[in-house]
Design a protein around this motif. Structure first.
Motif, PDB file in Angstrom:
ATOM      1  N   ALA B 120      30.383 -80.456  86.061  1.00 32.56           N
ATOM      2  CA  ALA B 120      31.102 -79.327  86.655  1.00 32.56           C
ATOM      3  C   ALA B 120      31.051 -79.402  88.184  1.00 32.56           C
ATOM      4  O   ALA B 120      32.052 -79.129  88.859  1.00 32.56           O
ATOM      5  CB  ALA B 120      30.510 -78.010  86.173  1.00 32.56           C
ATOM      6  N   LEU B 121      29.893 -79.783  88.730  1.00 31.44           N
ATOM      7  CA  LEU B 121      29.773 -79.895  90.192  1.00 31.44           C
ATOM      8  C   LEU B 121      30.584 -81.090  90.714  1.00 31.44           C
ATOM      9  O   LEU B 121      31.191 -81.018  91.789  1.00 31.44           O
ATOM     10  CB  LEU B 121      28.305 -80.012  90.603  1.00 31.44           C
ATOM     11  N   PHE B 122      30.582 -82.169  89.951  1.00 27.35           N
ATOM     12  CA  PHE B 122      31.398 -83.332  90.331  1.00 27.35           C
ATOM     13  C   PHE B 122      32.873 -82.928  90.370  1.00 27.35           C
ATOM     14  O   PHE B 122      33.619 -83.326  91.280  1.00 27.35           O
ATOM     15  CB  PHE B 122      31.171 -84.463  89.324  1.00 27.35           C
ATOM     16  N   GLU B 123      33.286 -82.132  89.421  1.00 25.40           N
ATOM     17  CA  GLU B 123      34.675 -81.673  89.389  1.00 25.40           C
ATOM     18  C   GLU B 123      34.968 -80.719  90.541  1.00 25.40           C
ATOM     19  O   GLU B 123      36.068 -80.744  91.119  1.00 25.40           O
ATOM     20  CB  GLU B 123      34.981 -81.023  88.033  1.00 25.40           C
ATOM     21  N   TYR B 124      33.987 -79.895  90.864  1.00 22.80           N
ATOM     22  CA  TYR B 124      34.137 -79.021  92.036  1.00 22.80           C
ATOM     23  C   TYR B 124      34.360 -79.868  93.294  1.00 22.80           C
ATOM     24  O   TYR B 124      35.294 -79.645  94.064  1.00 22.80           O
ATOM     25  CB  TYR B 124      32.886 -78.144  92.200  1.00 22.80           C
ATOM     26  N   GLN B 125      33.472 -80.854  93.485  1.00 23.40           N
ATOM     27  CA  GLN B 125      33.615 -81.739  94.653  1.00 23.40           C
ATOM     28  C   GLN B 125      35.004 -82.395  94.650  1.00 23.40           C
ATOM     29  O   GLN B 125      35.659 -82.502  95.695  1.00 23.40           O
ATOM     30  CB  GLN B 125      32.544 -82.839  94.623  1.00 23.40           C
ATOM     31  N   SER B 126      35.421 -82.829  93.478  1.00 23.62           N
ATOM     32  CA  SER B 126      36.697 -83.548  93.372  1.00 23.62           C
ATOM     33  C   SER B 126      37.871 -82.661  93.767  1.00 23.62           C
ATOM     34  O   SER B 126      38.794 -83.104  94.458  1.00 23.62           O
ATOM     35  CB  SER B 126      36.893 -84.050  91.936  1.00 23.62           C
ATOM     36  N   MET B 127      37.848 -81.405  93.320  1.00 29.94           N
ATOM     37  CA  MET B 127      38.955 -80.509  93.659  1.00 29.94           C
ATOM     38  C   MET B 127      39.006 -80.259  95.163  1.00 29.94           C
ATOM     39  O   MET B 127      40.078 -80.169  95.748  1.00 29.94           O
ATOM     40  CB  MET B 127      38.854 -79.214  92.852  1.00 29.94           C
ATOM     41  N   LEU B 128      37.830 -80.170  95.790  1.00 28.10           N
ATOM     42  CA  LEU B 128      37.809 -79.989  97.250  1.00 28.10           C
ATOM     43  C   LEU B 128      38.325 -81.229  97.964  1.00 28.10           C
ATOM     44  O   LEU B 128      38.994 -81.134  99.004  1.00 28.10           O
ATOM     45  CB  LEU B 128      36.393 -79.643  97.718  1.00 28.10           C
ATOM     46  N   VAL B 129      38.026 -82.390  97.407  1.00 27.32           N
ATOM     47  CA  VAL B 129      38.555 -83.627  97.983  1.00 27.32           C
ATOM     48  C   VAL B 129      40.082 -83.632  97.877  1.00 27.32           C
ATOM     49  O   VAL B 129      40.788 -83.971  98.839  1.00 27.32           O
ATOM     50  CB  VAL B 129      37.928 -84.845  97.269  1.00 27.32           C
ATOM     51  N   GLU B 130      40.614 -83.197  96.737  1.00 27.92           N
ATOM     52  CA  GLU B 130      42.071 -83.131  96.586  1.00 27.92           C
ATOM     53  C   GLU B 130      42.678 -82.131  97.572  1.00 27.92           C
ATOM     54  O   GLU B 130      43.725 -82.380  98.155  1.00 27.92           O
ATOM     55  CB  GLU B 130      42.448 -82.713  95.157  1.00 27.92           C
ATOM     56  N   LEU B 131      42.026 -81.005  97.744  1.00 28.26           N
ATOM     57  CA  LEU B 131      42.582 -79.954  98.598  1.00 28.26           C
ATOM     58  C   LEU B 131      42.545 -80.319 100.081  1.00 28.26           C
ATOM     59  O   LEU B 131      43.410 -79.910 100.850  1.00 28.26           O
ATOM     60  CB  LEU B 131      41.828 -78.639  98.372  1.00 28.26           C
ATOM     61  N   THR B 132      41.525 -81.083 100.488  1.00 34.39           N
ATOM     62  CA  THR B 132      41.370 -81.388 101.915  1.00 34.39           C
ATOM     63  C   THR B 132      41.915 -82.754 102.306  1.00 34.39           C
ATOM     64  O   THR B 132      42.222 -82.974 103.466  1.00 34.39           O
ATOM     65  CB  THR B 132      39.881 -81.370 102.328  1.00 34.39           C
ATOM     66  N   GLY B 133      41.953 -83.666 101.339  1.00 41.31           N
ATOM     67  CA  GLY B 133      42.338 -85.031 101.662  1.00 41.31           C
ATOM     68  C   GLY B 133      41.207 -85.824 102.295  1.00 41.31           C
ATOM     69  O   GLY B 133      41.381 -86.986 102.656  1.00 41.31           O
ATOM     70  N   LEU B 134      40.044 -85.204 102.448  1.00 35.21           N
ATOM     71  CA  LEU B 134      38.863 -85.923 102.962  1.00 35.21           C
ATOM     72  C   LEU B 134      38.074 -86.476 101.774  1.00 35.21           C
ATOM     73  O   LEU B 134      38.443 -86.269 100.620  1.00 35.21           O
ATOM     74  CB  LEU B 134      38.009 -84.993 103.829  1.00 35.21           C
ATOM     75  N   ASN B 339      20.752 -74.025  96.267  1.00 34.19           N
ATOM     76  CA  ASN B 339      21.331 -72.741  96.664  1.00 34.19           C
ATOM     77  C   ASN B 339      22.542 -72.269  95.892  1.00 34.19           C
ATOM     78  O   ASN B 339      22.383 -71.454  95.003  1.00 34.19           O
ATOM     79  CB  ASN B 339      21.512 -72.627  98.170  1.00 34.19           C
ATOM     80  N   GLN B 340      23.722 -72.754  96.175  1.00 36.28           N
ATOM     81  CA  GLN B 340      24.880 -72.025  95.653  1.00 36.28           C
ATOM     82  C   GLN B 340      25.515 -72.658  94.409  1.00 36.28           C
ATOM     83  O   GLN B 340      26.697 -72.448  94.142  1.00 36.28           O
ATOM     84  CB  GLN B 340      25.939 -71.879  96.741  1.00 36.28           C
ATOM     85  N   ALA B 341      24.784 -73.430  93.632  1.00 39.30           N
ATOM     86  CA  ALA B 341      25.397 -74.198  92.547  1.00 39.30           C
ATOM     87  C   ALA B 341      26.199 -73.327  91.581  1.00 39.30           C
ATOM     88  O   ALA B 341      27.307 -73.685  91.187  1.00 39.30           O
ATOM     89  CB  ALA B 341      24.325 -74.974  91.788  1.00 39.30           C
ATOM     90  N   TRP B 342      25.668 -72.201  91.213  1.00 33.55           N
ATOM     91  CA  TRP B 342      26.358 -71.370  90.228  1.00 33.55           C
ATOM     92  C   TRP B 342      27.680 -70.836  90.786  1.00 33.55           C
ATOM     93  O   TRP B 342      28.660 -70.687  90.070  1.00 33.55           O
ATOM     94  CB  TRP B 342      25.450 -70.208  89.802  1.00 33.55           C
ATOM     95  N   LEU B 343      27.695 -70.586  92.087  1.00 33.62           N
ATOM     96  CA  LEU B 343      28.930 -70.124  92.707  1.00 33.62           C
ATOM     97  C   LEU B 343      29.940 -71.268  92.786  1.00 33.62           C
ATOM     98  O   LEU B 343      31.145 -71.050  92.642  1.00 33.62           O
ATOM     99  CB  LEU B 343      28.643 -69.529  94.084  1.00 33.62           C
ATOM    100  N   ALA B 344      29.459 -72.496  92.992  1.00 37.53           N
ATOM    101  CA  ALA B 344      30.360 -73.649  92.974  1.00 37.53           C
ATOM    102  C   ALA B 344      30.977 -73.799  91.586  1.00 37.53           C
ATOM    103  O   ALA B 344      32.167 -74.113  91.448  1.00 37.53           O
ATOM    104  CB  ALA B 344      29.607 -74.922  93.369  1.00 37.53           C
ATOM    105  N   LEU B 345      30.172 -73.565  90.566  1.00 42.16           N
ATOM    106  CA  LEU B 345      30.692 -73.603  89.192  1.00 42.16           C
ATOM    107  C   LEU B 345      31.804 -72.569  89.026  1.00 42.16           C
ATOM    108  O   LEU B 345      32.870 -72.849  88.462  1.00 42.16           O
ATOM    109  CB  LEU B 345      29.547 -73.326  88.212  1.00 42.16           C
ATOM    110  N   ARG B 346      31.572 -71.369  89.537  1.00 44.40           N
ATOM    111  CA  ARG B 346      32.570 -70.302  89.409  1.00 44.40           C
ATOM    112  C   ARG B 346      33.850 -70.662  90.166  1.00 44.40           C
ATOM    113  O   ARG B 346      34.955 -70.439  89.672  1.00 44.40           O
ATOM    114  CB  ARG B 346      31.999 -68.976  89.929  1.00 44.40           C
ATOM    115  N   THR B 347      33.684 -71.233  91.346  1.00 38.42           N
ATOM    116  CA  THR B 347      34.861 -71.655  92.111  1.00 38.42           C
ATOM    117  C   THR B 347      35.650 -72.716  91.350  1.00 38.42           C
ATOM    118  O   THR B 347      36.880 -72.669  91.280  1.00 38.42           O
ATOM    119  CB  THR B 347      34.423 -72.203  93.488  1.00 38.42           C
ATOM    120  N   ALA B 348      34.921 -73.656  90.749  1.00 33.23           N
ATOM    121  CA  ALA B 348      35.586 -74.729  90.005  1.00 33.23           C
ATOM    122  C   ALA B 348      36.367 -74.164  88.825  1.00 33.23           C
ATOM    123  O   ALA B 348      37.523 -74.535  88.590  1.00 33.23           O
ATOM    124  CB  ALA B 348      34.554 -75.754  89.532  1.00 33.23           C
TER     125      ALA B 348
END
Lengths: 522, 449
Positions: B120-134, B339-348
């Motif tokens: 789930a966290l890997f997917e969160y990171q991935s979506m942010l990569v898609e959104l930012t292009g970084l 710290n914020q892992a559960w919130l990252a899950l919610r964002t994902a």
């Protein structure tokens, strides 16, 4: 007690694909209400139906181990059971305010914060509390900034060092360094405690603070704490209490009484809010009266306070602190809050319908802020619910059972447990076995292993903290898992785990060639 | 008798320890102690035998008590923003994130039994990569302000020549600046401002403030006053000319529509990820932190990487932990721990629920709802909106003939919360959660303006 995970290793079809492997779609921004030069060209993300999403995350959850799945004895993490009712509190729509709400319209939120500040002050023996730091490490950072501001205010600018024992949490070192201090590491004594002679040699005009965990990460109480406090204070330094292990001391000893000037609380550990895979947490800090003016802004206080009542309440507490005396019967929260405004108060405490008014204020020499707003408010709310539920006796009993459980488990395990007597956690040594292998094999017995290879004072450390939440039966089963692993051959350990969703993961390769998003996958 | 007691007559203690008096006695006997008190190795002078004065309550009474306290909050419709935004959080987020295997787990130190959260966290990171292009998104920052602080210290570490200034817009939210200054203090970084013009960056002013000792230039899109920054590419170029990092502050909803950070030269993207998945919980935040691969080894916080297990299957694990405080101690990239892992899950989950269509729709509504509301307020006598002749996202500043503080207070009386940001300036933020209440706000403004 075997905890069964989805066994994807045995069934290729049950492997849970990535969201992106299901259905990714690109959409164009051509029809947006903005000119093209202000917008991106397109957006590509997975597109799933809600049923697909529900299955995806349900299956992911099934491949995850939590406290509700089984024992989770990670030393220094305090993974105890979290009551369910605090989740209901955190989800209350009346708690979901915007942080810029005018304070007169947020009285309920401020009332909870004020009560929590007060409870934490009583529990820690501290005169003032700020709830702002959003994690324990953030609390450390804030606390060290308070120490720095204090020294600067006293024109004591030459203090450049923070002393940290080698058994301390790694965050202590990092937090002190972030605040701009040089970190002086102190080797432990032969008995696992702070070496007083080494401390005496280390302190001096450059000492800004000593950061100490008590009981320390070996679960040992620093019995020389009064002498330690004297040495640090005589050198002009401040004593910082790392609250990560406070669960061992509730109602038994208070950092303020031990001579600590600054402390942080880990609400998510001691006061039971779910760890959520690693947060959110909350790391409020408490300080003595002379440091209160440096706390982060804003803080909460009663509005319309009469000077007399405020003075009485403040001085009584600071006297208690200064003399290390403890009242035989502290005043109840309700009593102390009622005194200034008896005439105005009409409702019972049970429904919380107090007419007290609260306001935000900025301490005179505040360090500023360590969070954009008020920290992780929902954690504050859960923690207050937990404290209000347990009360004095419940908090005291939580520590008693946590310490009993650690002592009992340590007695049962076949691995050597050096040092002692310990409180809520103990560090066993896997001896000539690899602690990481021991941990992996424990997974096969359906339990979560302890923290491994830390603190480094104990070779092949297995740092174990069962907490008060485990029953004797569970502890016996946990001990059986330890002992079964201890009796097994190296090959079995090295090839463990065999029965989990994933087999042993090659973390070295993962670090050597980082793949951090699905763009980096083949 | 409260529901504390599991057995009649038993003395009250924690209701969350399973021990019976019999097992407690057996365990004490096993460790050779007469009582629990004997287990505490605390010297008498520092032992505490007093009371806190906190009275225990039953679960029912505790809920009544806390709900009673919270009931003192006024029921206002909030048109509030300025860095903290309330978007509708779908019920599926609460439901799935509350599964106790997620909620009651800890940091994924044993990845073999934490694959679910790690994926789930890997997917969160991935979506942010898609959104930012970084390239690299972490999954553990407290909030937008602390993420900005971490970006400033990262800029210090990665910059090839020494520099000790970071530049931020003069309109930066005060709370963010205060946090940034605390992060900057340790490494000796000076926080300085560059001017804004009509709420967006004043390029000439920025250029004048820039020098080769600037380590980082920070800009926001949208800005704190709700305007969309039109000169991001130029800001990135100016920073680049001086070998300074360009740090962009934003959020995942804005990222769905506004210029892709990679395309405007952003080196670091920070901000509030909690605009998705996290309700307006009195400031509870979740920091966004995404950067270029060049700075991978200097990234603060947790990173999840894809890995392989012994059977050759793709798995996930916390990775590059040699950057972190439990290994590098005072030489760590930051003190960021769990710290914020559960919130990252919610964002994902929220982002995945919206999908690209839903996310883009949401972002577009942030433009149109704000524009429509500003137009409606502009025709109210005594009000001009928006003050800034710009495109807006979610929020805008309106000028009021009456003192802004009086307007704000009167609106609160009428049940609506807005910001007072200047002597005659209020700021209004509208999202899909308050769009339906816009009629009421306009009517209230007509009354009080």
């Amino acid at each position: 007690m075997h905890y069964d995970q989805a066994r994807w290793t045995e069934d290729e079809d049950r492997y849970e694909p990535l969201l992106s492997e299901k259905d990714a779609t690109a959409v164009s921004t051509d029809d947006s209400p903005l000119p093209d030069d202000l917008t991106r060209d397109s957006l590509e993300l997975p597109a799933l139906s809600e049923p697909e999403l529900a299955r995806h995350y349900t299956r992911l959850s099934q491949a995850n181990y939590g406290v509700d799945s089984g024992p989770f004895p990670l030393g220094s993490c305090t993974m105890k059971y979290n009551p369910k009712f605090t989740e209901a509190l955190a989800g209350d729509a009346r708690a979901a305010l915007h942080p810029d709400r005018p304070e007169e319209t947020a009285q309920g939120t401020l009332a909870v914060m004020h009560r929590l500040q007060d409870c934490l002050g009583r529990i820690g023996g501290m005169d003032a509390v700020s709830l702002q730091p959003p994690a324990g490490a953030a609390g450390e950072f804030a606390g060290i900034l308070v120490a720095k501001a204090y020294h600067e205010e006293n024109s004591d600018d030459e203090r450049s060092e923070v002393i940290v024992p080698d058994s301390a949490h790694g965050t202590n070192f990092a937090s002190a360094a972030m605040a701009g201090y040089d970190v002086v590491e102190l080797a432990s004594d032969d008995d696992g405690r702070l070496d007083l002679a080494a401390l005496e040699a280390a302190v001096g005009d450059e000492t800004a603070a000593l950061m100490l965990t008590n009981p320390n990460t070996l679960g040992l109480f620093e019995r020389d704490i009064e002498a330690i406090a004297d040495v640090v204070h005589d050198a002009g330094g401040l004593l910082y209490y790392d609250g990560a292990n406070l669960n061992a001391l509730l109602g038994r000893a208070r950092p303020g009484d031990m001579g600590f000037d600054i402390m942080h609380f880990n609400l998510h550990k001691t006061f039971a809010t779910p760890h959520g895979g690693g947060g959110p947490g909350a790391g409020p800090i408490g300080v003595t009266e002379e440091l209160a003016e440096f706390l982060p802004r804003p803080q909460v206080r009663e509005a319309e306070r009469s000077e007399a009542s405020d003075g009485a309440s403040g001085s009584e507490r600071s006297e208690r602190h200064a003399s290390h005396e403890t009242p035989t019967a502290g005043r109840s929260l309700e009593e102390s809050e009622r005194e200034p405004s008896e005439a105005r108060r009409h409702a019972s405490r049970e429904d919380g319908d107090s007419s007290e008014e609260y306001e935000l204020f900025e301490p005179e020499h505040s360090i500023g802020k360590v969070h954009g707003f008020q920290g992780n408010w929902q954690v504050l709310l859960r923690a207050y619910g937990y404290i209000a539920r347990l009360g004095d006796e419940g908090l005291r009993d939580a520590s008693a059972k946590a310490v009993l459980n650690a002592n009992y488990l340590a007695e049962q395990v076949d691995f050597e447990v050096p040092f002692g007597p310990f409180h809520h956690e103990f560090v066993a040594s896997a001896g000539d076995r690899d602690a990481a292998d021991v941990a992996k094999r424990m997974l096969d017995y359906g339990v979560h292993p302890p923290t491994t290879k830390w603190p480094e004072i104990v070779p092949e450390a297995l740092m174990t903290e069962p907490t008060e939440a485990e029953s004797k039966r569970t502890l016996d089963q946990l001990a059986d898992a330890f002992d079964a692993v201890a009796a097994e051959d190296d090959e079995t350990l090295a090839t463990a785990p065999q029965s989990t969703a994933a087999r042993r993961i090659d973390q070295v390769a993962a670090a050597r060639e980082p793949r951090l998003s699905w763009r980096s996958l083949d | 008798m409260t529901d504390h007691s599991r057995a009649a007559g038993e003395s009250r203690g924690t209701p969350y320890a399973p021990h019976t008096p019999e097992t407690t006695a057996a365990m004490l006997s096993a460790v050779g102690a007469d009582s629990e008190d004997d287990l505490f190795d605390i010297p008498e002078p520092v032992a505490f035998d007093g009371e806190f004065g906190i009275e225990a309550r039953s679960e029912r009474a505790t809920r009544r008590h806390v709900e009673g306290l919270l009931g003192r909050n006024d029921d206002l419709t909030e048109f509030l923003g300025r860095g903290h935004y309330d978007h509708y959080v779908p019920a599926v987020v609460d439901d799935l994130a509350s599964r106790s295997e997620f909620l009651t787990s800890y940091t994924q130190y044993q990845p073999e039994v934490a694959q679910g959260f790690l994926q789930a966290l890997f997917e969160y990171q991935s979506m942010l990569v898609e959104l930012t292009g970084l390239d690299v998104a972490n999954c553990s920052m407290y909030d937008a302000a602390t993420a900005l602080g971490e970006a400033a210290t990262l800029s210090q570490r990665v910059r090839s020549v020494s520099g000790d200034r970071v530049l931020v817009p003069d309109a930066l939210r005060e709370g963010k600046r205060a946090v940034l200054e605390n992060y900057a203090d340790g490494p000796g970084v000076a926080v300085e401002t560059y001017p804004t013009d009509d709420a967006n960056a004043d390029l000439d002013g920025l250029e004048a403030a820039l020098d080769d000792d600037v380590a980082m230039v920070y800009a926001e899109n949208p800005t704190v006053r709700g305007t969309i920054e039109e000169n991001l590419g130029e800001i990135g170029d100016l920073a680049d000319d001086h070998d300074a990092l360009f740090c962009l502050g934003t959020d995942p909803v804005a990222l769905a529509l506004l210029s892709e950070p990679a395309s405007v030269g952003a080196d670091v993207v920070v901000g509030e990820a909690g605009t998705l998945g996290v309700p307006a919980a009195y400031g509870t935040g979740h920091g966004l932190f995404v950067t270029r691969e060049d700075y991978l080894r200097q990234v603060p916080g947790r990173l999840v990487g894809a890995a392989e297990d012994e059977s050759g299957r793709r798995t996930y694990t916390l990775t590059l932990q040699t950057r972190e405080q439990h290994i590098r101690r005072e030489r760590a990239t930051s003190n960021i721990c769990t710290n914020q892992a559960w919130l990252a899950l919610r964002t994902a989950i929220h982002a995945a629920w919206l999908g690209p269509d839903g996310l883009l729709d949401l972002a577009e509504s942030c433009v149109t709802e704000a524009r429509d509301l500003a137009e409606r307020l502009d025709v109210v006598e005594g009000v001009r909106a928006p003050v800034h002749d710009r495109h807006h996202f979610r929020e805008f500043v309106a000028r009021t003939d009456r003192p802004a503080e009086a307007v704000r207070a009167d609106l609160a009386e009428a049940g609506y919360a807005v910001h007072a940001v200047g002597e005659h300036e209020i700021q209004v933020c509208v999202t899909e959660t308050t769009a339906d209440d816009a009629d009421g706000l306009v009517a209230a403004v007509e009354e009080v303006a």
